[in-house]
Design a protein around this motif. Structure first.
Motif, short mmCIF file in Angstrom:
data_model
loop_
_atom_site.label_atom_id
_atom_site.label_comp_id
_atom_site.label_asym_id
_atom_site.label_seq_id
_atom_site.Cartn_x
_atom_site.Cartn_y
_atom_site.Cartn_z
N LEU A 46 -7.26 0.65 -1.16
CA LEU A 46 -7.02 2.09 -1.15
C LEU A 46 -8.09 2.85 -1.93
O LEU A 46 -8.06 4.07 -2.00
CB LEU A 46 -5.64 2.41 -1.75
N GLU B 188 -2.61 12.33 5.25
CA GLU B 188 -3.27 11.06 4.91
C GLU B 188 -2.27 10.02 4.45
O GLU B 188 -2.32 8.87 4.87
CB GLU B 188 -4.28 11.29 3.79
N SER B 189 -1.35 10.44 3.55
CA SER B 189 -0.44 9.42 3.04
C SER B 189 0.52 8.97 4.13
O SER B 189 0.85 7.79 4.21
CB SER B 189 0.30 9.90 1.79
N ALA C 213 -7.11 7.40 5.59
CA ALA C 213 -6.28 6.25 5.27
C ALA C 213 -7.11 4.98 5.48
O ALA C 213 -8.12 5.01 6.17
CB ALA C 213 -5.05 6.22 6.15
N THR C 214 -6.68 3.89 4.85
CA THR C 214 -7.48 2.68 4.96
C THR C 214 -6.69 1.53 5.56
O THR C 214 -5.46 1.48 5.48
CB THR C 214 -7.99 2.22 3.58
N LEU C 215 -7.43 0.60 6.15
CA LEU C 215 -6.82 -0.55 6.79
C LEU C 215 -7.77 -1.72 6.62
O LEU C 215 -8.98 -1.57 6.74
CB LEU C 215 -6.64 -0.23 8.28
N THR D 21 0.05 4.07 -2.53
CA THR D 21 -0.36 5.39 -2.04
C THR D 21 0.40 6.47 -2.80
O THR D 21 -0.16 7.50 -3.20
CB THR D 21 -0.08 5.51 -0.54
N ASN E 38 -11.96 2.89 7.24
CA ASN E 38 -11.44 4.20 6.90
C ASN E 38 -11.02 4.92 8.17
O ASN E 38 -11.78 5.02 9.12
CB ASN E 38 -12.51 5.00 6.16
N GLN F 174 -1.24 6.51 6.00
CA GLN F 174 -1.35 5.27 5.24
C GLN F 174 -0.05 4.46 5.30
O GLN F 174 -0.07 3.25 5.43
CB GLN F 174 -1.71 5.60 3.78
N THR G 249 0.82 -1.21 0.00
CA THR G 249 0.00 0.00 0.00
C THR G 249 0.86 1.27 0.00
O THR G 249 0.44 2.30 -0.51
CB THR G 249 -0.96 0.04 1.20
N ASN H 125 -4.51 -4.61 -2.61
CA ASN H 125 -4.19 -3.32 -2.01
C ASN H 125 -4.76 -2.17 -2.82
O ASN H 125 -5.16 -1.14 -2.27
CB ASN H 125 -2.67 -3.15 -1.88
#
Lengths: 383, 291, 314
Positions: free
Chosen positions: A242, B3-4, B135-137, A212, B131, B7, A208, A238
């Motif tokens: 995202l 955000e990044s 960012a996501t997980l 990203t 979320n 992430q 990721t 991934n």
């Protein structure tokens, strides 16, 4: 008198024995192979080995080639070029093979070329790298499409869809690296601009971070992933995680159901170039490849109870072309067989229709590739 | 921007939690015997592969998980009984060779029994990404982190509050003295391997939905787990987890901000720097050499 | 002469073996395996000085082997150097690098040292894998033929004698080193480092020295490997290859020069013998590794030598 009779009897028996001996002693045709049966490319090497063994076995039951049995020797190089070089020497020197099929990866094939060229043994590689046959080497041929053709097919499709800004993500091992380099080389021909260029290691559990970065690169219209094994499945998952909405393209390296199985829903909408074998049942009835790929698919899947992959097809094509050349040559004389392989023309294989020439030791063109899209866990032919 | 970064951190924690789980397995065996078990990665593979095979054979997932864990623990105990115990007096290098030999041996068995395909398991709680401030997980990453955290707590309790745990620590510290005090050191070794194999199996099962599993997965996981355990300080559970998480985050940050090609190299440079500054890892105690 | 024979009994046995082995060789493939065994043996003789005599482990020696190989490949192919000059440059470069890294990391002990050497190996292999313009990337590159004073080594037979000679020279060097004051200091170091320090031996100095020497041995063998194979790829300096070298050293016998050679030969020949039953290869290989270490923790040669000696003495 009795003694004479015995002697005569013995003599007759001896003659009979000698006759049967010569009949049996028709030297077998010796085929050697070194494949990445274990290691990171076992994904490719394993089906290749199974295919060679199955068809050699089957042919022997039918009486072999021109009354001669086929003797197959397979070694596992684990994908390591130095081992491949040693096994190539072993096949030539110790096992006295007439022809070598193999080299699952470009690295192992290139290492073996150094051995087969001076030794003068015909060699049909099963790897994708264009360096194997460009420049043309006298004794070296290959069956799969090149990585450059895969990139060209993808870029042509992008061009058709009006997408020009592409992010490249590739595996930093042999296959991915070579594909990456070829992609950069031909992108310009299709008006494609590579705006991001990321890599990952074959066993990375998560990519990721790289994706990203791609997501944050302004203007990316599509993502193109070059790799095989588990990496592309992780990239696919991934990408979905995202929430990346740009279309994802994969290379021909993932043209097997395993990829769809590992990626799950995330694979929906992914496009990739694939050989006819993958979509055997969707080919038009008029397609000359249809009977060949359907038959091979059926035979392979019945024998091994697992989905056929393009890699198995590469080995099948290699074996068929080798045997056809031996039959045309009327012997397994290495130089004659080499000449006959070069004269292969209109051979309908699993990878496409092969017509070789002294300047083209692969004999495939872009029409051998189909663009497929994954929909609901299955392949769908786009063109 | 924020955000990044977030992430990258989440990506790092996902990988890091996996490394930490493997690192913990190294720690338990090290604590009980001062052996570094390079076959730890194979425990993960055996756990993951058995679960895949058993579910494919039609068993319900929970039962498959239990059986796979038992299988892995039996393998672990067999390893202790037949390979480590008879060689108890061998020196460090010989023991390293034995455990590396064991990992090659087990990899061969796995390849023969389960084949060479790459497999996956369905995630425990779906595939809808969570979320978190942009960012996501994946929910599965939370499972990995949660189980790692739970296992550390259990281990801390085990080693500090139970007789069995204390017996293990005593054996590692001074095997002869422990024996004189009535500790059955053979039993300690067996249970340490069983515990570590249990950890590996559980790790393999929770990690497989993220990283997949194949007969070869153990090499990379073993390497990263060993790195995590050494970085944190051998024998220290908290250290192994911290080491794993740091390793994961450093890799993800390097991939995000510096170079994805050099992310693994950067992680190793950091390990080297830490070791030069602190020769016993981040949380390790200074060893004393006896003449 | 007698004293020489006594002192170099191992060397003479080895020379006799090298001279006699070709009698059993049927083709170039056999030579190829023996050449690779010999090259591995050179690395392991050096590595065993570090492991067996100085008591320090290295899980990164394949990196030095690989650097030597790449130095030879790059300098002879890209820059057109003479192969001997390239080999010398590789050995010098590796020596300097080993010296620089040895100072800080040899303070580490046991598994921490294993980790550090492993890390250095991995870093070097990533650099060589990534810098494709120079190294050819994952597919590697090839080296020019090896030539000395105008004689180009082409046939496997000529390579066999070359590597055999180099192996003998390496063994001779290592034996002399062990019997020198440095060797005695090393043994003191292995026994009890603190004790050695107390009696005034500069332990770090000796450890660094031996680390550098063993790295240069590896680089030398790597250069020869590059010219012989002649393809060089990152797989020759991976973690697995480093482990293989350690296994050879320990299997044959720690602190035994002859053991190093025996270990390298057996562990190089074994995979080739097992190649025809490849499905079982890892299982057998793993079992042999475990079995040897369990039943002969000192390694093959020292254990057998001890048995023989016991038999001789009434």
């Amino acid at each position: 008198m009795r003694g004479l009779k015995t002697i005569a009897g013995l003599a007759v028996a001896g003659c009979a024995l000698a006759l049967s001996w010569t009949a049996q002693a028709a030297e077998p045709v010796r085929i050697g192979a070194f494949l990445a049966v274990t290691g990171p490319a076992s994904f490719l090497g394993e089906p290749e080995k199974k295919t060679l063994e199955m068809y050699v076995d089957r042919l022997n039951k039918q009486g072999g080639v021109q009354g001669r049995k086929i003797e197959l020797t397979v070694y596992d190089d684990g994908g390591a070029p130095d081992k491949a070089a040693t096994f190539a020497k072993r096949l030539i020197q110790s096992d006295n093979v007439d022809i070598i099929i193999g080299g699952t990866t470009t690295g192992t094939s290139m290492a073996a070329i150094k051995i087969v060229e001076p030794a003068g043994v015909p060699f049909i590689s099963l790897a994708g790298g264009i360096d194997i046959i460009e420049p043309v080497k006298k004794w070296v041929f290959k069956t799969p499409h090149t990585d450059r053709m895969a990139a060209e097919k993808v870029f042509a499709d992008l061009q058709k869809r009006g997408l020009t800004k592409v992010a490249l993500i590739s595996e930093n091992a042999g296959f991915g690296k070579s594909g990456h380099d070829q992609s950069l080389k031909v992108a310009g021909n299709y008006g494609i601009e590579i705006v991001a260029d990321e890599v990952y290691s074959p066993k990375d559990p998560d990519v990721t971070a790289q994706l990203t970065k791609i997501k944050n690169t302004p203007g990316v219209q599509a993502i193109f992933n070059f790799g095989f094994g588990q990496g592309p499945a992780i990239v696919t998952k991934n990408t979905k995680q995202l929430g990346i909405t740009q279309p994802l393209y994969q290379s021909h390296g993932v043209a097997s159901k395993d990829y769809i199985r590992l990626s799950g829903d995330a694979a929906d909408g992914v496009r990739l170039p694939a050989a006819g074998l993958v979509i055997a049942d969707q080919l038009a009835a008029t397609d000359p490849q249809k009977p060949v790929v359907s038959a091979f698919k059926k035979e392979y899947e019945e024998a091994f109870k697992s989905e056929v992959s393009t890699f198995a097809g590469h080995a099948y094509d290699g074996l068929q072309m080798a045997l056809a050349a031996i039959m045309r040559a009327g012997s397994s004389d290495k130089a004659k067989v080499r000449d006959e392989i070069e004269k292969t023309s209109g051979y309908v294989g699993t990878g496409g229709i092969v017509s070789m020439s002294p300047t083209d030791h692969m004999g495939l063109n872009l029409s051998a590739f189909h663009m497929v899209e994954i929909a609901k866990g299955d392949w769908k032919m786009v063109d | 921007m924020f955000e990044s970064t977030l992430q990258f951190i989440l990506a790092g924690l996902t990988s890091g939690a996996i490394y930490a789980l493997v690192g913990l397995g190294f720690t338990i065996i090290y604590n009980a015997s001062h052996v570094i078990n390079f076959a730890q990665g194979e425990f993960i593979v055996i756990g993951g592969m058995s679960t895949v095979a058993l579910t494919a054979a039609g068993l319900p997932l929970p039962l498959a998980i239990v059986l796979a864990t038992v299988v892995t623990m039996v393998v672990g105990m067999a390893l202790a009984r037949f390979a480590i115990q008879p060689a108890k007096d061998a020196d460090v290098v010989a023991l390293i060779i034995i455990t590396i030999g064991a990992s090659i041996f087990l990899r061969g068995i796995v390849q023969l029994v389960f084949g060479k395909d790459i497999h996956s398991l369905p995630p425990f709680s779906g595939e809808t990404p969570l979320n978190l401030m942009g960012a996501t997980l994946m929910p599965q990453s939370l499972w990995v982190m949660g189980i790692s955290a739970g296992l550390i707590l259990v281990m801390a309790w085990f080693f500090n509050a139970t007789l069995a745990g204390k017996a293990m620590l005593a054996t590692a510290y001074n095997s002869l003295a422990a024996r004189l005090m009535g500790v059955d050191t053979k039993w300690v070794l067996l249970s340490a391997f069983a515990l570590s194999a249990f950890l590996g199996a559980v790790g393999g099962i929770v990690v497989t939905p993220i990283t997949f599993v194949s007969y070869e997965s153990g090499i990379m996981l073993g390497l990263k787990g060993f790195s995590a355990a050494v970085l944190g300080g051998l024998g220290n559970g908290i250290g192994a987890v911290a080491g794993g998480l740091i390793l994961g985050v450093v890799e993800a940050m390097s991939a995000g901000y510096i170079s994805s090609a050099y992310k693994d190299a950067i992680a190793f440079v950091i390990i080297l720097v830490v070791l030069v500054a602190r020769p016993n890892g981040l949380f390790g105690k200074k060893g004393i050499d006896r003449v | 002469m007698k004293a020489f024979a006594q002192r170099h009994r191992g060397l003479l046995i080895l020379a006799a073996c090298i001279a006699l082995l070709p009698l059993g060789v049927q083709n170039d493939y056999h030579y190829d395996v023996l050449i690779n065994a010999g090259l591995n043996a050179i690395v392991v003789v050096g590595l065993n000085l570090l492991i067996g005599y100085a008591g320090q482990i290295s899980l990164g020696h394949a990196a030095f082997f690989g650097l030597g190989a790449y130095a030879s490949a790059i300098l002879t192919t890209t820059y057109g150097w003479h192969s001997l000059a390239a080999m010398g440059a590789g050995m010098a470069g590796v020596g300097v690098l080993a010296y620089v890294v040895a100072r800080p990391i040899l303070r580490l002990k046991g598994h921490y040292l294993a980790m550090a050497t492993l890390g250095i190996g991995v870093i070097i292999s990533i650099v060589l894998n990534t810098e494709a313009q120079v190294t050819g990337g994952p597919d590697g590159m090839s080296a020019e033929p090896f030539s000395v004073f105008g004689f180009a080594f082409q046939s496997e037979k000529s390579w066999y004698w070359l590597v055999g000679g180099c192996l003998l020279a390496s063994v001779w060097l290592a034996t002399n080193l062990i019997n020198s004051p440095i060797g005695r200091a090393l043994r003191a170091l292995h026994g009890a480092e603190v004790g050695a320090r107390v009696v005034g031996i500069d332990t770090t100095h000796y450890k660094v020295l031996i680390f550098v020497i063993s790295a240069v041995f590896a680089s030398f063998a790597g250069s020869l490997f590059a010219h012989h194979t002649p393809t060089v790829t990152p797989s020759i300096l991976g973690f697995i290859k480093s482990v293989e070298f350690v296994v050879m050293a320990v299997f044959g016998g720690m602190a035994s020069v002859l053991g190093s050679v025996v270990g390298a030969f057996i562990m190089t020949l074994l995979p080739n013998v097992l190649a025809s039953i490849e499905d079982f290869e890892p299982i057998i290989l793993g079992a042999i590794m475990m079995g040897t270490m369990i039943f002969m923790p000192k390694g093959l040669v020292p254990t057998i030598a001890k048995k023989l000696r016991r038999k001789e003495a009434p």
